[in-house]
Design a protein around this motif. Structure first.
Motif, mmCIF file in Angstrom:
data_model
loop_
_atom_site.group_PDB
_atom_site.id
_atom_site.type_symbol
_atom_site.label_atom_id
_atom_site.label_comp_id
_atom_site.label_asym_id
_atom_site.label_seq_id
_atom_site.Cartn_x
_atom_site.Cartn_y
_atom_site.Cartn_z
ATOM 1 N N THR A 85 0.776 -1.124 0.052
ATOM 2 C CA THR A 85 0.054 0.038 0.000
ATOM 3 C C THR A 85 0.999 1.346 -0.198
ATOM 4 O OG1 THR A 85 -1.621 -1.349 1.388
ATOM 5 C CG2 THR A 85 -1.830 1.222 1.279
ATOM 6 N N ALA A 86 1.844 1.372 0.646
ATOM 7 C CA ALA A 86 2.895 2.478 0.884
ATOM 8 C C ALA A 86 3.379 2.605 -0.557
ATOM 9 C CB ALA A 86 3.763 2.193 2.077
ATOM 10 N N VAL A 87 3.879 1.604 -1.210
ATOM 11 C CA VAL A 87 4.444 1.736 -2.317
ATOM 12 C C VAL A 87 3.543 2.303 -3.470
ATOM 13 C CG1 VAL A 87 5.441 0.496 -4.337
ATOM 14 C CG2 VAL A 87 6.137 -0.004 -1.884
ATOM 15 N N SER A 88 2.219 1.716 -3.480
ATOM 16 C CA SER A 88 1.215 2.198 -4.421
ATOM 17 C C SER A 88 1.064 3.602 -4.197
ATOM 18 C CB SER A 88 0.101 1.197 -4.244
ATOM 19 O OG SER A 88 -0.942 1.567 -5.216
ATOM 20 N N VAL A 89 0.686 4.216 -2.993
ATOM 21 C CA VAL A 89 0.376 5.318 -2.789
ATOM 22 C C VAL A 89 1.641 6.438 -3.134
ATOM 23 C CG1 VAL A 89 -0.073 7.025 -0.868
ATOM 24 C CG2 VAL A 89 -1.239 5.045 -0.829
ATOM 25 N N SER A 90 2.815 6.108 -2.707
ATOM 26 C CA SER A 90 3.933 6.650 -3.312
ATOM 27 C C SER A 90 4.059 6.812 -4.693
ATOM 28 C CB SER A 90 5.223 6.085 -2.815
ATOM 29 O OG SER A 90 6.404 6.875 -3.149
ATOM 30 N N ASN A 91 3.789 5.643 -5.630
ATOM 31 C CA ASN A 91 3.540 5.906 -6.808
ATOM 32 C C ASN A 91 2.789 7.066 -7.445
ATOM 33 O OD1 ASN A 91 5.959 3.939 -7.588
ATOM 34 N ND2 ASN A 91 4.227 2.373 -7.638
ATOM 35 N N LEU A 158 -9.951 -4.931 11.874
ATOM 36 C CA LEU A 158 -9.730 -3.634 12.133
ATOM 37 C C LEU A 158 -8.064 -3.412 12.243
ATOM 38 C CD1 LEU A 158 -10.872 -1.221 13.821
ATOM 39 C CD2 LEU A 158 -10.501 -2.440 16.055
ATOM 40 N N PHE A 159 -7.163 -4.318 12.655
ATOM 41 C CA PHE A 159 -5.990 -4.141 12.502
ATOM 42 C C PHE A 159 -5.541 -4.006 11.157
ATOM 43 C CE2 PHE A 159 -1.495 -5.775 13.205
ATOM 44 C CZ PHE A 159 -1.222 -5.020 14.400
ATOM 45 N N ALA A 160 -6.201 -4.655 10.145
ATOM 46 C CA ALA A 160 -5.617 -4.174 8.902
ATOM 47 C C ALA A 160 -5.859 -2.709 8.434
ATOM 48 C CB ALA A 160 -6.311 -4.920 8.001
ATOM 49 N N LEU A 161 -7.055 -2.137 8.989
ATOM 50 C CA LEU A 161 -7.527 -0.930 8.859
ATOM 51 C C LEU A 161 -6.501 0.210 9.375
ATOM 52 C CD1 LEU A 161 -9.860 1.234 7.547
ATOM 53 C CD2 LEU A 161 -10.798 1.062 9.683
ATOM 54 N N ALA A 162 -6.071 -0.086 10.671
ATOM 55 C CA ALA A 162 -5.053 1.001 11.234
ATOM 56 C C ALA A 162 -3.887 0.745 10.534
ATOM 57 C CB ALA A 162 -4.937 0.315 12.796
ATOM 58 N N LEU A 163 -3.300 -0.416 10.277
ATOM 59 C CA LEU A 163 -2.112 -0.473 9.571
ATOM 60 C C LEU A 163 -1.840 0.233 8.095
ATOM 61 C CD1 LEU A 163 -0.162 -3.839 10.509
ATOM 62 C CD2 LEU A 163 -0.179 -1.580 11.756
ATOM 63 N N THR A 164 -3.187 0.109 7.464
ATOM 64 C CA THR A 164 -3.339 0.501 6.105
ATOM 65 C C THR A 164 -3.152 2.018 6.205
ATOM 66 O OG1 THR A 164 -4.373 -1.352 5.360
ATOM 67 C CG2 THR A 164 -4.813 0.628 4.124
ATOM 68 N N TRP A 165 -3.894 2.829 7.155
ATOM 69 C CA TRP A 165 -3.699 4.183 7.244
ATOM 70 C C TRP A 165 -2.484 4.647 7.594
ATOM 71 C CZ3 TRP A 165 -6.790 7.578 5.048
ATOM 72 C CH2 TRP A 165 -8.106 7.524 4.837
ATOM 73 N N ILE A 166 -1.706 4.020 8.416
ATOM 74 C CA ILE A 166 -0.276 4.314 8.743
ATOM 75 C C ILE A 166 0.478 4.085 7.464
ATOM 76 C CG2 ILE A 166 1.715 3.493 9.979
ATOM 77 C CD1 ILE A 166 -0.175 5.224 11.705
ATOM 78 N N ALA A 167 0.287 3.115 6.685
ATOM 79 C CA ALA A 167 1.106 3.053 5.355
ATOM 80 C C ALA A 167 0.616 4.049 4.402
ATOM 81 C CB ALA A 167 0.792 1.416 4.808
ATOM 82 N N VAL A 168 -0.650 4.535 4.235
ATOM 83 C CA VAL A 168 -0.834 5.293 3.487
ATOM 84 C C VAL A 168 -0.036 6.751 3.669
ATOM 85 C CG1 VAL A 168 -2.882 7.049 2.690
ATOM 86 C CG2 VAL A 168 -3.293 4.707 2.932
ATOM 87 N N MET A 170 2.857 6.853 5.191
ATOM 88 C CA MET A 170 3.996 6.727 4.965
ATOM 89 C C MET A 170 4.261 6.683 3.305
ATOM 90 S SD MET A 170 5.218 3.283 7.323
ATOM 91 C CE MET A 170 5.179 3.488 9.239
ATOM 92 N N GLY A 171 3.367 6.306 2.589
ATOM 93 C CA GLY A 171 3.609 6.455 1.374
ATOM 94 C C GLY A 171 3.490 7.802 0.698
ATOM 95 N N MET A 172 2.530 8.576 1.256
ATOM 96 C CA MET A 172 2.422 10.031 0.717
ATOM 97 C C MET A 172 3.709 10.915 1.180
ATOM 98 S SD MET A 172 -1.549 10.674 1.790
ATOM 99 C CE MET A 172 -1.610 12.068 0.309
ATOM 100 N N VAL A 173 4.552 10.559 2.367
ATOM 101 C CA VAL A 173 5.769 11.382 2.460
ATOM 102 C C VAL A 173 6.685 10.957 1.996
ATOM 103 C CG1 VAL A 173 4.536 12.382 4.701
ATOM 104 C CG2 VAL A 173 5.959 10.237 4.922
ATOM 105 N N SER A 174 7.031 9.710 1.379
ATOM 106 C CA SER A 174 7.938 9.129 0.584
ATOM 107 C C SER A 174 8.499 9.877 -0.633
ATOM 108 C CB SER A 174 7.865 7.874 0.580
ATOM 109 O OG SER A 174 7.690 7.061 1.785
ATOM 110 N N PRO A 175 9.603 10.206 -0.855
ATOM 111 C CA PRO A 175 9.946 10.772 -2.074
ATOM 112 C C PRO A 175 9.853 9.698 -3.245
ATOM 113 C CG PRO A 175 11.801 10.511 -1.059
ATOM 114 C CD PRO A 175 10.791 9.905 -0.050
ATOM 115 N N SER A 176 10.040 8.349 -3.276
ATOM 116 C CA SER A 176 9.951 7.427 -4.121
ATOM 117 C C SER A 176 9.362 6.053 -3.638
ATOM 118 C CB SER A 176 11.333 7.282 -4.577
ATOM 119 O OG SER A 176 12.247 6.624 -3.478
ATOM 120 N N ALA A 177 9.039 4.964 -4.632
ATOM 121 C CA ALA A 177 8.437 3.925 -4.156
ATOM 122 C C ALA A 177 9.636 3.397 -3.202
ATOM 123 C CB ALA A 177 8.291 3.059 -5.282
#
Length: 263
Positions: A85-91, A158-168, A170-177
Protein backbone atom coordinates in the motif's frame (compact mmCIF):
# COMPACT_ATOMS: atom_id res chain seq x y z
CA UNK A 1 -26.19 13.86 -6.49
CA UNK A 2 -25.86 14.26 -2.75
CA UNK A 3 -22.42 14.61 -1.21
CA UNK A 4 -22.66 11.11 0.27
CA UNK A 5 -23.69 9.55 -3.03
CA UNK A 6 -20.85 11.32 -4.81
CA UNK A 7 -18.35 10.12 -2.22
CA UNK A 8 -19.57 6.52 -2.49
CA UNK A 9 -19.53 6.58 -6.30
CA UNK A 10 -16.04 8.06 -6.58
CA UNK A 11 -14.65 5.85 -3.82
CA UNK A 12 -16.00 2.78 -5.62
CA UNK A 13 -14.30 3.94 -8.81
CA UNK A 14 -10.98 4.42 -7.02
CA UNK A 15 -11.38 1.04 -5.35
CA UNK A 16 -11.83 -0.65 -8.74
CA UNK A 17 -8.78 1.20 -10.01
CA UNK A 18 -6.59 -0.07 -7.16
CA UNK A 19 -7.87 -3.63 -7.43
CA UNK A 20 -7.14 -3.60 -11.17
CA UNK A 21 -3.59 -2.42 -10.45
CA UNK A 22 -3.15 -5.23 -7.95
CA UNK A 23 -4.44 -7.77 -10.48
CA UNK A 24 -2.27 -6.51 -13.32
CA UNK A 25 0.89 -6.25 -11.21
CA UNK A 26 0.66 -9.11 -8.68
CA UNK A 27 4.41 -9.58 -8.14
CA UNK A 28 4.66 -7.19 -5.17
CA UNK A 29 1.67 -8.76 -3.40
CA UNK A 30 2.97 -12.28 -4.02
CA UNK A 31 6.44 -11.40 -2.75
CA UNK A 32 5.02 -9.89 0.43
CA UNK A 33 2.71 -12.90 0.89
CA UNK A 34 5.59 -15.32 0.45
CA UNK A 35 7.46 -13.99 3.51
CA UNK A 36 4.94 -15.10 6.19
CA UNK A 37 4.41 -18.44 4.45
CA UNK A 38 8.15 -19.14 4.40
CA UNK A 39 8.49 -18.11 8.06
CA UNK A 40 5.55 -20.32 8.99
CA UNK A 41 7.04 -23.37 7.28
CA UNK A 42 10.53 -22.60 8.60
CA UNK A 43 9.52 -22.27 12.23
CA UNK A 44 7.23 -25.29 12.12
CA UNK A 45 9.38 -27.80 10.26
CA UNK A 46 12.89 -26.61 11.19
CA UNK A 47 12.47 -25.18 14.69
CA UNK A 48 9.09 -26.67 15.63
CA UNK A 49 10.21 -29.53 17.88
CA UNK A 50 12.73 -27.38 19.76
CA UNK A 51 10.30 -24.49 20.20
CA UNK A 52 7.52 -26.85 21.34
CA UNK A 53 9.79 -28.35 23.96
CA UNK A 54 10.81 -24.90 25.15
CA UNK A 55 7.24 -23.64 25.45
CA UNK A 56 5.31 -26.72 26.58
CA UNK A 57 7.97 -28.87 28.21
CA UNK A 58 9.75 -31.99 27.07
CA UNK A 59 6.50 -33.84 26.34
CA UNK A 60 5.12 -31.22 23.92
CA UNK A 61 4.89 -32.00 20.22
CA UNK A 62 5.08 -29.82 17.13
CA UNK A 63 1.31 -29.29 16.95
CA UNK A 64 1.44 -27.22 20.14
CA UNK A 65 3.83 -24.79 18.52
CA UNK A 66 1.75 -24.64 15.32
CA UNK A 67 -1.22 -23.53 17.43
CA UNK A 68 0.95 -20.92 19.13
CA UNK A 69 2.60 -19.64 15.94
CA UNK A 70 -0.24 -19.23 13.42
CA UNK A 71 -2.02 -16.23 15.07
CA UNK A 72 1.22 -14.24 15.05
CA UNK A 73 1.91 -15.13 11.44
CA UNK A 74 -1.59 -13.99 10.44
CA UNK A 75 -0.99 -10.53 11.89
CA UNK A 76 2.47 -10.44 10.36
CA UNK A 77 0.79 -11.07 7.01
CA UNK A 78 -1.25 -7.91 7.44
CA UNK A 79 1.90 -5.91 8.18
CA UNK A 80 3.55 -7.23 5.03
CA UNK A 81 0.52 -6.49 2.84
CA UNK A 82 0.45 -2.84 3.86
CA UNK A 83 3.99 -2.35 2.56
CA UNK A 84 2.51 -2.72 -0.90
CA UNK A 85 0.00 0.00 0.00
CA UNK A 86 2.78 2.43 0.89
CA UNK A 87 4.51 1.73 -2.43
CA UNK A 88 1.27 2.16 -4.40
CA UNK A 89 0.42 5.46 -2.72
CA UNK A 90 3.95 6.76 -3.26
CA UNK A 91 3.73 5.91 -6.95
CA UNK A 92 0.48 7.85 -7.26
CA UNK A 93 1.97 10.85 -5.48
CA UNK A 94 5.21 10.98 -7.46
CA UNK A 95 3.92 10.08 -10.93
CA UNK A 96 1.42 12.94 -11.11
CA UNK A 97 -1.87 11.07 -11.10
CA UNK A 98 -2.92 12.62 -7.79
CA UNK A 99 -2.28 16.09 -9.21
CA UNK A 100 -4.53 15.08 -12.12
CA UNK A 101 -7.25 13.90 -9.75
CA UNK A 102 -7.15 17.26 -7.97
CA UNK A 103 -8.23 19.01 -11.17
CA UNK A 104 -11.19 16.68 -11.73
CA UNK A 105 -14.69 16.94 -10.31
CA UNK A 106 -14.35 14.01 -7.93
CA UNK A 107 -14.68 13.68 -4.18
CA UNK A 108 -11.28 14.50 -2.67
CA UNK A 109 -11.39 11.77 -0.06
CA UNK A 110 -12.17 9.06 -2.61
CA UNK A 111 -8.51 8.75 -3.67
CA UNK A 112 -7.39 7.75 -0.18
CA UNK A 113 -10.53 5.71 0.49
CA UNK A 114 -9.91 3.62 -2.63
CA UNK A 115 -6.39 2.81 -1.50
CA UNK A 116 -7.48 1.97 2.05
CA UNK A 117 -10.45 -0.24 1.19
CA UNK A 118 -8.48 -2.02 -1.54
CA UNK A 119 -5.59 -2.67 0.81
CA UNK A 120 -7.86 -3.98 3.57
CA UNK A 121 -9.51 -6.38 1.13
CA UNK A 122 -6.11 -7.61 -0.06
CA UNK A 123 -4.95 -8.00 3.54
CA UNK A 124 -8.02 -10.08 4.45
CA UNK A 125 -7.53 -12.26 1.37
CA UNK A 126 -3.85 -12.73 2.24
CA UNK A 127 -4.78 -13.73 5.79
CA UNK A 128 -7.22 -16.32 4.41
CA UNK A 129 -4.52 -17.79 2.15
CA UNK A 130 -1.90 -17.93 4.91
CA UNK A 131 -4.51 -19.33 7.29
CA UNK A 132 -5.22 -22.08 4.76
CA UNK A 133 -1.51 -22.96 4.78
CA UNK A 134 -1.65 -23.06 8.57
CA UNK A 135 -4.61 -25.45 8.52
CA UNK A 136 -2.83 -27.61 5.94
CA UNK A 137 0.16 -28.07 8.25
CA UNK A 138 -1.93 -28.86 11.32
CA UNK A 139 -3.45 -25.73 12.88
CA UNK A 140 -6.85 -26.37 14.45
CA UNK A 141 -9.25 -24.05 16.27
CA UNK A 142 -11.68 -26.56 17.72
CA UNK A 143 -12.12 -24.79 21.08
CA UNK A 144 -13.23 -21.45 19.61
CA UNK A 145 -16.92 -20.60 19.51
CA UNK A 146 -18.71 -19.01 16.55
CA UNK A 147 -18.73 -15.69 18.42
CA UNK A 148 -14.98 -15.93 18.99
CA UNK A 149 -14.45 -16.62 15.28
CA UNK A 150 -16.40 -13.48 14.37
CA UNK A 151 -14.45 -11.50 16.96
CA UNK A 152 -11.17 -12.79 15.52
CA UNK A 153 -12.22 -11.76 12.00
CA UNK A 154 -13.24 -8.34 13.29
CA UNK A 155 -9.90 -7.88 15.03
CA UNK A 156 -7.98 -8.85 11.88
CA UNK A 157 -10.02 -6.40 9.79
CA UNK A 158 -9.64 -3.58 12.31
CA UNK A 159 -5.90 -4.21 12.57
CA UNK A 160 -5.61 -4.18 8.77
CA UNK A 161 -7.47 -0.86 8.66
CA UNK A 162 -5.17 0.68 11.27
CA UNK A 163 -1.93 -0.41 9.60
CA UNK A 164 -3.25 0.57 6.17
CA UNK A 165 -3.84 4.17 7.22
CA UNK A 166 -0.33 4.32 8.68
CA UNK A 167 1.05 2.86 5.44
CA UNK A 168 -0.88 5.45 3.39
CA UNK A 169 0.74 8.22 5.40
CA UNK A 170 4.16 6.66 4.91
CA UNK A 171 3.58 6.42 1.18
CA UNK A 172 2.45 10.02 0.89
CA UNK A 173 5.56 11.47 2.55
CA UNK A 174 8.02 9.20 0.71
CA UNK A 175 9.87 10.72 -2.26
CA UNK A 176 9.95 7.42 -4.16
CA UNK A 177 8.58 3.89 -4.17
CA UNK A 178 11.88 2.57 -2.80
CA UNK A 179 11.74 5.02 0.10
CA UNK A 180 8.11 4.07 0.79
CA UNK A 181 9.09 0.39 0.95
CA UNK A 182 11.91 1.16 3.38
CA UNK A 183 9.73 3.42 5.54
CA UNK A 184 7.11 0.68 5.87
CA UNK A 185 9.58 -2.05 6.87
CA UNK A 186 8.80 -1.64 10.62
CA UNK A 187 5.35 -3.04 9.85
CA UNK A 188 7.12 -6.31 8.94
CA UNK A 189 9.87 -6.23 11.58
CA UNK A 190 7.74 -5.39 14.63
CA UNK A 191 6.12 -8.86 14.72
CA UNK A 192 9.62 -10.36 14.90
CA UNK A 193 10.15 -8.63 18.26
CA UNK A 194 6.71 -9.47 19.64
CA UNK A 195 5.15 -12.55 21.21
CA UNK A 196 4.53 -14.06 17.75
CA UNK A 197 7.32 -16.64 18.01
CA UNK A 198 8.08 -17.00 21.74
CA UNK A 199 6.19 -16.03 24.92
CA UNK A 200 7.10 -12.82 26.69
CA UNK A 201 8.17 -14.81 29.75
CA UNK A 202 10.92 -16.48 27.73
CA UNK A 203 12.51 -13.17 26.72
CA UNK A 204 15.39 -11.46 28.57
CA UNK A 205 14.31 -8.82 31.04
CA UNK A 206 15.88 -5.94 29.11
CA UNK A 207 14.18 -7.01 25.87
CA UNK A 208 10.72 -7.81 27.18
CA UNK A 209 9.44 -4.18 27.35
CA UNK A 210 10.26 -3.75 23.64
CA UNK A 211 8.07 -6.73 22.80
CA UNK A 212 5.33 -5.94 25.30
CA UNK A 213 4.69 -2.25 24.66
CA UNK A 214 3.97 -2.28 20.93
CA UNK A 215 0.76 -2.82 18.93
CA UNK A 216 1.44 -6.32 17.63
CA UNK A 217 1.81 -8.14 20.95
CA UNK A 218 -1.64 -7.39 22.47
CA UNK A 219 -3.26 -8.03 19.06
CA UNK A 220 -1.45 -11.38 18.75
CA UNK A 221 -2.34 -12.43 22.28
CA UNK A 222 -5.98 -11.46 21.70
CA UNK A 223 -6.19 -13.33 18.40
CA UNK A 224 -4.46 -16.35 19.94
CA UNK A 225 -6.96 -16.41 22.78
CA UNK A 226 -9.93 -16.10 20.42
CA UNK A 227 -8.79 -18.80 18.00
CA UNK A 228 -7.70 -21.24 20.70
CA UNK A 229 -10.57 -20.57 23.09
CA UNK A 230 -8.32 -19.36 25.91
CA UNK A 231 -8.40 -16.21 28.02
CA UNK A 232 -7.25 -12.87 26.62
CA UNK A 233 -7.14 -10.81 29.81
CA UNK A 234 -6.43 -7.11 29.30
CA UNK A 235 -5.00 -7.69 25.82
CA UNK A 236 -8.42 -7.36 24.19
CA UNK A 237 -9.01 -3.72 25.04
CA UNK A 238 -5.34 -2.90 24.52
CA UNK A 239 -5.50 -4.32 20.98
CA UNK A 240 -8.67 -2.36 20.17
CA UNK A 241 -7.17 0.81 21.65
CA UNK A 242 -4.03 0.41 19.53
CA UNK A 243 -6.12 -0.16 16.41
CA UNK A 244 -8.36 2.85 16.98
CA UNK A 245 -5.43 5.08 17.90
CA UNK A 246 -3.39 4.10 14.84
CA UNK A 247 -6.44 4.50 12.59
CA UNK A 248 -7.11 8.05 13.80
CA UNK A 249 -3.41 8.95 13.65
CA UNK A 250 -2.94 7.53 10.15
CA UNK A 251 -6.14 9.12 8.82
CA UNK A 252 -5.30 12.59 10.12
CA UNK A 253 -1.69 12.32 8.95
CA UNK A 254 -2.69 11.15 5.47
CA UNK A 255 -5.42 13.76 5.07
CA UNK A 256 -3.12 16.60 6.16
CA UNK A 257 -0.45 15.58 3.66
CA UNK A 258 -3.02 15.04 0.89
CA UNK A 259 -4.51 18.51 1.42
CA UNK A 260 -1.13 20.16 0.84
CA UNK A 261 -0.08 21.42 -2.57
CA UNK A 262 1.00 18.50 -4.81
CA UNK A 263 4.72 17.93 -5.12
Amino acid sequence: MSSLSLAVRDSSTMLRRNLLHARRYPSLTLNLLLTPVVLLLLFVYVFGDVMSAGIGGAGADRSAYVAYLVPGILLMTIGGTTVGTAVSVSNDMTEGIVARFRTMAIHRGSVLTGHVVGSVLQAVLSVVLVGAVGVAIGFRSTDATVLEWFAAFGLLTLFALALTWIAVGMGMVSPSAEAASNNALPLIFLPLVSSAFVPLDAMPGWFRPIAEYQPFTPAIETLRGLLLGTGIGHNGWLAVAWCLGLTVLGHRWSKRVFDRDPR
